[in-house]
Design a protein around this motif. Structure first.
Motif, PDB file in Angstrom:
ATOM      1  N   SER A  94      10.072   1.408   2.542  1.00  0.00           N
ATOM      2  CA  SER A  94       9.384   1.149   3.785  1.00  0.00           C
ATOM      3  C   SER A  94       8.110   1.693   3.882  1.00  0.00           C
ATOM      4  O   SER A  94       7.785   2.750   3.492  1.00  0.00           O
ATOM      5  N   LEU A  95       6.975   0.737   4.268  1.00  0.00           N
ATOM      6  CA  LEU A  95       5.528   1.236   4.164  1.00  0.00           C
ATOM      7  C   LEU A  95       5.027   0.542   5.671  1.00  0.00           C
ATOM      8  O   LEU A  95       5.443  -0.220   6.271  1.00  0.00           O
ATOM      9  N   GLU A  96       3.965   1.354   6.048  1.00  0.00           N
ATOM     10  CA  GLU A  96       3.254   0.698   7.097  1.00  0.00           C
ATOM     11  C   GLU A  96       2.682  -0.641   6.807  1.00  0.00           C
ATOM     12  O   GLU A  96       2.558  -0.823   5.610  1.00  0.00           O
ATOM     13  N   PRO A  97       2.494  -1.493   7.757  1.00  0.00           N
ATOM     14  CA  PRO A  97       2.065  -3.095   7.213  1.00  0.00           C
ATOM     15  C   PRO A  97       0.817  -3.010   6.533  1.00  0.00           C
ATOM     16  O   PRO A  97       0.678  -3.604   5.452  1.00  0.00           O
ATOM     17  N   VAL A  98      -0.049  -2.039   6.991  1.00  0.00           N
ATOM     18  CA  VAL A  98      -1.585  -2.034   6.346  1.00  0.00           C
ATOM     19  C   VAL A  98      -1.279  -1.497   4.688  1.00  0.00           C
ATOM     20  O   VAL A  98      -1.941  -2.147   4.033  1.00  0.00           O
ATOM     21  N   GLN A  99      -0.432  -0.757   4.602  1.00  0.00           N
ATOM     22  CA  GLN A  99      -0.279   0.017   3.298  1.00  0.00           C
ATOM     23  C   GLN A  99       0.354  -1.219   2.605  1.00  0.00           C
ATOM     24  O   GLN A  99       0.135  -1.265   1.251  1.00  0.00           O
ATOM     25  N   PHE A 100       1.574  -1.691   3.100  1.00  0.00           N
ATOM     26  CA  PHE A 100       2.252  -2.844   2.147  1.00  0.00           C
ATOM     27  C   PHE A 100       1.216  -3.919   1.944  1.00  0.00           C
ATOM     28  O   PHE A 100       1.284  -4.363   0.602  1.00  0.00           O
ATOM     29  N   THR A 101       0.465  -4.420   2.650  1.00  0.00           N
ATOM     30  CA  THR A 101      -0.517  -5.379   2.213  1.00  0.00           C
ATOM     31  C   THR A 101      -1.517  -4.845   1.063  1.00  0.00           C
ATOM     32  O   THR A 101      -1.876  -5.559   0.221  1.00  0.00           O
ATOM     33  N   SER A 102      -2.019  -3.552   1.619  1.00  0.00           N
ATOM     34  CA  SER A 102      -2.972  -3.062   0.531  1.00  0.00           C
ATOM     35  C   SER A 102      -2.288  -3.012  -0.810  1.00  0.00           C
ATOM     36  O   SER A 102      -3.098  -3.311  -1.763  1.00  0.00           O
ATOM     37  N   LEU A 103      -0.980  -2.441  -0.979  1.00  0.00           N
ATOM     38  CA  LEU A 103      -0.424  -2.435  -2.197  1.00  0.00           C
ATOM     39  C   LEU A 103      -0.368  -3.917  -2.796  1.00  0.00           C
ATOM     40  O   LEU A 103      -0.944  -4.084  -4.169  1.00  0.00           O
ATOM     41  N   LEU A 104      -0.001  -4.942  -2.329  1.00  0.00           N
ATOM     42  CA  LEU A 104       0.084  -6.192  -2.763  1.00  0.00           C
ATOM     43  C   LEU A 104      -1.140  -6.680  -3.289  1.00  0.00           C
ATOM     44  O   LEU A 104      -1.239  -7.284  -4.217  1.00  0.00           O
ATOM     45  N   LEU A 105      -2.217  -6.576  -2.216  1.00  0.00           N
ATOM     46  CA  LEU A 105      -3.646  -7.193  -2.738  1.00  0.00           C
ATOM     47  C   LEU A 105      -4.297  -6.260  -3.866  1.00  0.00           C
ATOM     48  O   LEU A 105      -4.899  -6.765  -4.828  1.00  0.00           O
ATOM     49  N   GLY A 106      -4.013  -5.016  -3.808  1.00  0.00           N
ATOM     50  CA  GLY A 106      -4.536  -3.912  -4.873  1.00  0.00           C
ATOM     51  C   GLY A 106      -3.727  -4.326  -6.157  1.00  0.00           C
ATOM     52  O   GLY A 106      -4.487  -4.386  -7.239  1.00  0.00           O
ATOM     53  N   LEU A 107      -2.433  -4.741  -6.149  1.00  0.00           N
ATOM     54  CA  LEU A 107      -1.862  -5.221  -7.413  1.00  0.00           C
ATOM     55  C   LEU A 107      -2.681  -6.326  -8.043  1.00  0.00           C
ATOM     56  O   LEU A 107      -2.767  -6.608  -9.219  1.00  0.00           O
ATOM     57  N   PHE A 108      -2.686  -7.487  -7.067  1.00  0.00           N
ATOM     58  CA  PHE A 108      -3.200  -8.697  -7.368  1.00  0.00           C
ATOM     59  C   PHE A 108      -4.660  -8.615  -7.841  1.00  0.00           C
ATOM     60  O   PHE A 108      -5.157  -9.009  -9.076  1.00  0.00           O
ATOM     61  N   CYS A 109      -5.570  -7.861  -7.417  1.00  0.00           N
ATOM     62  CA  CYS A 109      -7.015  -7.531  -7.790  1.00  0.00           C
ATOM     63  C   CYS A 109      -6.925  -6.921  -9.072  1.00  0.00           C
ATOM     64  O   CYS A 109      -7.697  -7.072  -9.928  1.00  0.00           O
ATOM     65  N   LEU A 118      -3.477   2.843   0.321  1.00  0.00           N
ATOM     66  CA  LEU A 118      -2.091   2.936   0.193  1.00  0.00           C
ATOM     67  C   LEU A 118      -1.567   4.291   0.257  1.00  0.00           C
ATOM     68  O   LEU A 118      -0.456   4.567   0.642  1.00  0.00           O
ATOM     69  N   LEU A 119      -2.371   5.222  -0.596  1.00  0.00           N
ATOM     70  CA  LEU A 119      -1.833   6.584  -0.883  1.00  0.00           C
ATOM     71  C   LEU A 119      -2.617   7.483   0.250  1.00  0.00           C
ATOM     72  O   LEU A 119      -2.507   8.666   0.152  1.00  0.00           O
ATOM     73  N   ASP A 120      -3.191   6.825   1.029  1.00  0.00           N
ATOM     74  CA  ASP A 120      -4.048   7.407   2.204  1.00  0.00           C
ATOM     75  C   ASP A 120      -4.733   8.667   1.458  1.00  0.00           C
ATOM     76  O   ASP A 120      -4.741  10.019   1.848  1.00  0.00           O
TER      77      ASP A 120
END
Lengths: 461, 100
Positions: free
Chosen positions: A115-130, A232-234
């Motif tokens: 489980s992650l905060e929504p913002v971090q969840f999205t950053s993880l996926l976006l970061g992975l993609f970029c 993601l990692l704050d």
């Protein structure tokens, strides 16, 4: 302990900003690079030590230490060994490693965390993609620069790549709102795969001449990826460093596009050659072939010589012999200027680096705008392996795909000699009207060999 | 946590402005070294890889390998980036001409 770490990060961020500021100034650039690298070493070292002390996991500490040590040594060796002509490829390669690091971070996090905060969840996926796009895009850009891969401009590539982008974005959005049933790890692996494919398709249709712009853009994407990982990692320093690199990278990209008078959108859609494909079938060019003795004589009889280097010089490694030629000419009292187009070579500033490597003084290097209005004052323009940047079609032929690009007005000088390997077209793939002119002679052959012969001949004059 | 107030937004906006401002007047002769230098700075992502790798359980072999790879690749980006930038810039300095 944690506050100590935060304090160190602050110092490092300031060192990055100062470093970049100095890197933009010819006199202080070396110091800028040094201060930024010290900031980086500080941040990395303190992170490792302060977290390593708290941790009890011995293997991990060894792994971190060994990885850092090995990579530092390898980075040093590679950067010393590689030829100066291959600098752009190397920058592209290092960009790919940064992107790959981001992909691994994304996958590891996805496999460990439920489980992650929504913002971090999205950053993880976006970061992975970029990160994935930056990795495969940079590798392909590298292959294109060394001409291992040519341009593919089938329309299905564009359709497919847009489809992939759309799918990925839908996937990220869907997952962020919890509409998609994959587990986190599956999702991240799928997204990583899509990103790698998209990176390839994204760069594939872009013309080789535009690779510098693409590398700069991918560099900026890596910056954004870093910033996303920071969210993601704050982690403040990753956020700050990433955003600064991302923002300055985009600015640099735009500056490069301006130098070529192209819009970023056109570069990205690969429409450079698109218009050109239909009209390349013009007849054979009429040109005059020159010879070594004649060229040497022309050089020796000139008072002012303009040397216009291009990628051919880099490929032939002719910068050192060119320095010899310049010395000989100067000894004969001939004024020699090197005129450098902003995008000559494969990267802005590439030619400056090469000529500086050969020991040619800073003051002999002129930027295009400095001398373009007085090109007619030169008795001879010696063009070495450059093509598109001296093509008058950019000024006269509104149907030419390079129309509007600023060029060095070599055609205005009293005579022109072009050193070329063959009548092949330049990177933009267009005919060069300059070569048809009466005052233009073409000397075929490898630039290094030709220059060597010319220099030998010059010694006799 | 992240984004619980506007501080983060201020932080991000200031960083963007700084990023644009610091390289605003760079002459084109320095474009390649600058690109290489910023590329090295984006290697700060290695910090994240180090934090993660130190946190992975000792028996989670797959992630240990992935994490080590991440640290390795990230550090390669940093070290290669700075060394290459240094080498390019050293060539602009007439005193260190013989540098091969």
């Amino acid at each position: 302990m944690f506050n100590f770490l935060e304090g160190t990060y602050l110092i490092s961020i300031v060192s990055f900003i100062w470093g970049l500021k100095f890197l933009s100034n010819p006199k202080k650039a070396k110091f800028g690079n040094w201060i930024a690298s010290m900031g980086m070493a500080l941040a990395l070292g303190v992170t490792f030590v302060s977290l390593g002390i708290n941790g009890t996991l011995k293997i991990n500490i060894i792994l971190v230490g060994a990885s850092i040590l090995l990579a530092t040594i390898l980075g040093k060796v590679v950067s010393k060994r590689v030829e100066m002509t291959e600098m752009p490829q190397l920058v592209s390669f290092f960009n790919a490693t940064g992107g790959a690091c981001a992909v691994f971070i994304g996958i590891i996090e996805a496999s460990r965390i439920n489980s992650l905060e929504p913002v971090q969840f999205t950053s993880l996926l976006l970061g992975l993609f970029c990160g994935g796009v930056a990795t495969s895009g940079s590798v392909l850009a590298l292959r294109k620069l060394s001409r291992k891969v040519s341009d593919y401009r089938y329309s299905w590539i564009k359709v497919l790549s847009r489809g992939l982008l759309l799918t990925s974005l839908l996937l990220i959005t869907g997952a962020s709102f919890g509409w998609i049933g994959f587990n986190f790890l599956q999702l991240s692996l799928i997204l990583g795969g899509l990103a790698l494919c998209y990176g390839v398709l994204f760069v594939l249709p872009i013309g080789g001449a535009d690779m510098p712009v693409v590398i700069s853009l991918l560099n900026s994407i890596t910056g954004i990826t870093t910033a996303l990982a920071g969210i993601l990692l704050d982690n403040k320093i990753m956020l700050a460093g990433g955003i600064i690199v991302g923002a300055s990278g985009i600015l640099l990209t735009i500056m490069m596009c301006k130098a070529m008078n192209r819009s970023l959108i056109k570069v990205l859609t690969g429409s450079f050659k698109g218009s050109n494909n239909q009209q390349t079938s013009s007849g054979e060019q009429v040109y005059q072939e020159g010879n070594v003795a004649e060229t040497a004589l022309l050089l020796g009889l000139s008072k002012r010589v303009a040397i216009i280097p291009g990628y051919g010089l880099a490929v032939a490694q002719a910068q050192h012999i060119l320095r010899q030629t310049q010395k000989l000419l100067v000894a004969k009292g001939i004024h020699v200027d090197f005129i450098i187009h902003p995008v000559a070579g494969r990267m802005p500033g590439h030619m400056n680096v090469l000529l500086a490597e050969a020991g040619i003084e800073y003051k002999a290097l002129k930027e295009m705008d400095e001398v373009n209005e007085e090109m007619s004052s030169y008795d001879l323009a010696l063009i070495i392996g450059a093509n598109d940047v001296v093509n008058p079609a950019a000024e006269t032929n509104s149907s030419s795909p390079i129309f509007g690009m600023p060029i060095i007005k070599a055609y205005q000088s009293n005579s022109v000699v072009v050193l070329k390997r063959s009548m092949a077209k330049g990177y933009a793939g267009v005919e060069n009207e300059l070569f048809n002119k009466d005052k233009c002679k073409i000397l075929f052959g490898d630039a290094k060999e030709s220059l060597q012969l010319i220099t030998n001949e010059l010694k006799l004059i | 946590m992240v984004f619980e107030n506007l501080d983060e937004a201020y932080f991000i906006i200031f960083c963007i402005l700084i990023g644009i401002e610091v390289i605003g007047n760079v002459p084109s002769i320095l474009h390649t070294p600058l690109m290489s230098g910023t590329n090295a700075i984006s290697g700060i992502i290695t910090i994240g890889a180090v934090i993660l790798l130190l946190d992975i359980s000792e028996t989670d072999y797959l992630n240990l390998v992935l994490g080590s790879l991440a640290v390795f690749l990230g550090t390669l980006n940093i070290s290669g980036g700075f060394f290459v930038t240094h080498r390019m810039l050293a060539m602009f300095n007439p005193k260190t001409k013989k540098h091969v």
